[in-house]
Scaffold this motif. Structure first.
Motif, PDB file in Angstrom:
ATOM      1  N   ALA A  39       0.803  -0.872   0.196  1.00 29.51           N
ATOM      2  CA  ALA A  39      -0.179  -0.034   0.322  1.00 29.51           C
ATOM      3  C   ALA A  39       1.214   1.489   0.604  1.00 29.51           C
ATOM      4  CB  ALA A  39      -0.893  -0.118   1.576  1.00 29.51           C
ATOM      5  N   VAL A  40       0.717   2.385  -0.951  1.00 28.89           N
ATOM      6  CA  VAL A  40       1.742   2.811  -1.504  1.00 28.89           C
ATOM      7  C   VAL A  40       1.263   4.440  -1.014  1.00 28.89           C
ATOM      8  CG1 VAL A  40       3.287   4.459  -3.261  1.00 28.89           C
ATOM      9  CG2 VAL A  40       2.907   1.333  -2.770  1.00 28.89           C
ATOM     10  N   LEU A  41       1.498   4.973  -0.391  1.00 31.78           N
ATOM     11  CA  LEU A  41       1.229   6.551   0.166  1.00 31.78           C
ATOM     12  C   LEU A  41       1.224   7.149  -1.546  1.00 31.78           C
ATOM     13  CD1 LEU A  41       2.406   6.634   3.442  1.00 31.78           C
ATOM     14  CD2 LEU A  41       0.230   6.742   2.832  1.00 31.78           C
ATOM     15  N   PRO A  42       0.346   7.972  -0.967  1.00 33.92           N
ATOM     16  CA  PRO A  42       0.750   9.286  -2.876  1.00 33.92           C
ATOM     17  C   PRO A  42       0.737  10.444  -2.665  1.00 33.92           C
ATOM     18  CG  PRO A  42      -1.447   9.340  -1.673  1.00 33.92           C
ATOM     19  CD  PRO A  42      -0.998   8.710  -0.939  1.00 33.92           C
ATOM     20  N   SER A  47       7.129   7.196  -3.742  1.00 36.87           N
ATOM     21  CA  SER A  47       6.244   7.035  -3.858  1.00 36.87           C
ATOM     22  C   SER A  47       5.782   5.927  -5.364  1.00 36.87           C
ATOM     23  CB  SER A  47       4.650   7.897  -3.991  1.00 36.87           C
ATOM     24  OG  SER A  47       4.387   8.802  -2.277  1.00 36.87           O
ATOM     25  N   SER A  48       6.073   7.005  -6.193  1.00 34.76           N
ATOM     26  CA  SER A  48       6.120   6.029  -7.619  1.00 34.76           C
ATOM     27  C   SER A  48       6.630   4.875  -7.952  1.00 34.76           C
ATOM     28  CB  SER A  48       6.708   7.427  -8.561  1.00 34.76           C
ATOM     29  OG  SER A  48       6.329   6.530 -10.032  1.00 34.76           O
ATOM     30  N   ALA A  49       8.483   5.340  -7.363  1.00 31.43           N
ATOM     31  CA  ALA A  49       9.616   4.067  -7.572  1.00 31.43           C
ATOM     32  C   ALA A  49       8.908   3.201  -6.735  1.00 31.43           C
ATOM     33  CB  ALA A  49      11.155   4.669  -6.643  1.00 31.43           C
ATOM     34  N   LYS A  59       4.600  -8.306  -6.822  1.00 33.68           N
ATOM     35  CA  LYS A  59       3.475  -7.674  -5.675  1.00 33.68           C
ATOM     36  C   LYS A  59       2.663  -7.228  -6.067  1.00 33.68           C
ATOM     37  CE  LYS A  59       6.587 -10.147  -3.364  1.00 33.68           C
ATOM     38  NZ  LYS A  59       6.788 -11.431  -2.938  1.00 33.68           N
ATOM     39  N   GLU A  60       1.272  -7.240  -5.369  1.00 28.75           N
ATOM     40  CA  GLU A  60      -0.049  -6.124  -5.917  1.00 28.75           C
ATOM     41  C   GLU A  60       0.527  -4.818  -5.405  1.00 28.75           C
ATOM     42  OE1 GLU A  60      -4.368  -7.397  -5.401  1.00 28.75           O
ATOM     43  OE2 GLU A  60      -3.375  -7.406  -3.307  1.00 28.75           O
ATOM     44  N   VAL A  61       0.264  -4.018  -5.803  1.00 33.06           N
ATOM     45  CA  VAL A  61       0.218  -2.820  -5.483  1.00 33.06           C
ATOM     46  C   VAL A  61      -1.118  -1.746  -5.063  1.00 33.06           C
ATOM     47  CG1 VAL A  61       0.708   0.071  -6.295  1.00 33.06           C
ATOM     48  CG2 VAL A  61       2.067  -2.289  -6.790  1.00 33.06           C
ATOM     49  N   ILE A  62      -1.117  -1.204  -3.804  1.00 37.76           N
ATOM     50  CA  ILE A  62      -2.473  -0.620  -4.032  1.00 37.76           C
ATOM     51  C   ILE A  62      -2.496   1.159  -3.693  1.00 37.76           C
ATOM     52  CG2 ILE A  62      -3.933  -2.983  -3.839  1.00 37.76           C
ATOM     53  CD1 ILE A  62      -4.139  -1.700  -0.653  1.00 37.76           C
ATOM     54  N   SER A  99      -1.472   8.588  -9.211  1.00 36.10           N
ATOM     55  CA  SER A  99       0.084   8.854  -8.955  1.00 36.10           C
ATOM     56  C   SER A  99       1.181   7.091  -8.437  1.00 36.10           C
ATOM     57  CB  SER A  99       0.244   9.706  -7.739  1.00 36.10           C
ATOM     58  OG  SER A  99       0.228   9.490  -6.654  1.00 36.10           O
ATOM     59  N   VAL A 100      -0.299   6.565  -7.763  1.00 30.70           N
ATOM     60  CA  VAL A 100       0.839   5.110  -8.181  1.00 30.70           C
ATOM     61  C   VAL A 100       0.436   4.538  -8.672  1.00 30.70           C
ATOM     62  CG1 VAL A 100       0.489   2.924  -5.509  1.00 30.70           C
ATOM     63  CG2 VAL A 100       0.495   5.538  -5.261  1.00 30.70           C
ATOM     64  N   PRO A 101       1.773   3.901 -10.065  1.00 29.80           N
ATOM     65  CA  PRO A 101       1.346   3.259 -10.751  1.00 29.80           C
ATOM     66  C   PRO A 101       1.064   1.984 -10.369  1.00 29.80           C
ATOM     67  CG  PRO A 101       3.267   4.293 -10.535  1.00 29.80           C
ATOM     68  CD  PRO A 101       2.442   4.492 -10.023  1.00 29.80           C
ATOM     69  N   GLY A 102       0.009   0.993 -11.517  1.00 28.22           N
ATOM     70  CA  GLY A 102      -0.402  -0.219 -10.949  1.00 28.22           C
ATOM     71  C   GLY A 102      -1.044  -0.523 -10.008  1.00 28.22           C
ATOM     72  N   ALA A 103      -1.662   0.249  -9.700  1.00 28.79           N
ATOM     73  CA  ALA A 103      -2.896   0.089  -8.097  1.00 28.79           C
ATOM     74  C   ALA A 103      -4.063  -0.609  -8.653  1.00 28.79           C
ATOM     75  CB  ALA A 103      -2.965   1.081  -7.516  1.00 28.79           C
TER      76      ALA A 103
END
Length: 179
Positions: A39-42, A47-49, A59-62, A99-103
Motif C-alpha cells: 500500500a503506497v502513500l501518494p 511513491s512512484s518508485a 507484488k500487488e500494489v494499492i 500517482s501510484v502506478p499499477g494500483a
C-alpha cells in the motif's frame, strides 16, 4: 482444532502499509517468496518508485489513501478531509490513484473521521468503482461505514482482521491481534 480441517477455506493476505517514504526499507519485503500487497502513500518522494518496484517484484500494489483522523494527526499529502466537497474528493482520489502506478485497489491511511462519514465514503467508493479497483477498510474506527456503503453500492470491499504496527513489544502485538 476443527473436526475437519479440509473444510476450512480462506485466504491470508499481508498488506504492507506506508510505502513511499523510501525504497531501502521496502526492498526486503519485495524479496519475500510469497504474495504481499504493498500500500503506497501518494505524494511522497518515493511513491512512484515504490509502486514500480513492488509491481516489478510481482507484488500487488494499492493506493494507501490518506484520510482525516480523530485527534488531528496529519495524514500527509493527498488527504481526504471532512470539509471537502464532492468534486474535490473525486479529483483527489483520481490524482492519487494515477500517482501510484499499477494500483489495483486502495485502503485508508488513518481515516477514523472519514471512514465513519457516509457522504464521503460514497464518493470515495464510487471513484474506486469507476477506476475498477477494490477497497480495503483498515478499520481505524469502530463505527466505520465502509462495509455498509460498499455493500449498498455493490463495490468490492474488504476489511482487515488483524493489524500489527511497528511497536515491537509483545503486549502491543497481542492487543492488535485481539481487536
Amino acid at each position: 482444532p476443527p473436526a475437519n480441517p479440509a473444510r476450512i477455506k480462506g485466504k491470508l493476505i499481508f498488506v504492507l502499509d506506508d510505502a513511499g517514504h523510501n525504497v531501502t526499507q521496502l526492498q526486503p519485503f519485495l524479496e519475500l517468496p510469497f504474495p504481499i500487497t504493498v500500500a503506497v502513500l501518494p505524494g511522497l518522494p518515493w511513491s512512484s518508485a515504490s509502486a514500480k518496484m513492488a509491481h516489478a517484484a510481482g507484488k500487488e500494489v494499492i493506493l494507501h489513501q490518506p484520510m482525516e483522523a480523530i485527534g488531528g494527526l496529519d495524514p500527509g499529502p493527498g488527504a481526504i478531509t471532512l470539509s471537502m466537497e464532492e468534486a474535490q474528493i473525486r479529483r483527489l482520489v483520481r490524482d492519487n490513484l494515477y500517482s501510484v502506478p499499477g494500483a489495483v485497489g486502495m485502503n485508508n491511511h488513518m481515516g477514523s473521521l472519514v471512514t465513519a462519514d457516509e457522504r464521503i465514503m460514497a464518493v470515495v467508493l464510487d471513484e474506486a468503482r469507476r477506476a475498477g479497483v477494490y477497497f480495503i477498510d483498515s478499520l481505524t474506527v469502530g463505527d466505520s461505514v465502509v462495509h455498509s456503503v460498499a455493500s449498498r453500492m455493490n463495490v468490492p470491499a474488504w476489511e482487515r482482521s488483524v493489524f500489527l504496527d511497528n511497536v515491537p513489544d509483545r503486549s502491543s502485538i497481542a492487543h492488535f491481534i485481539t481487536e
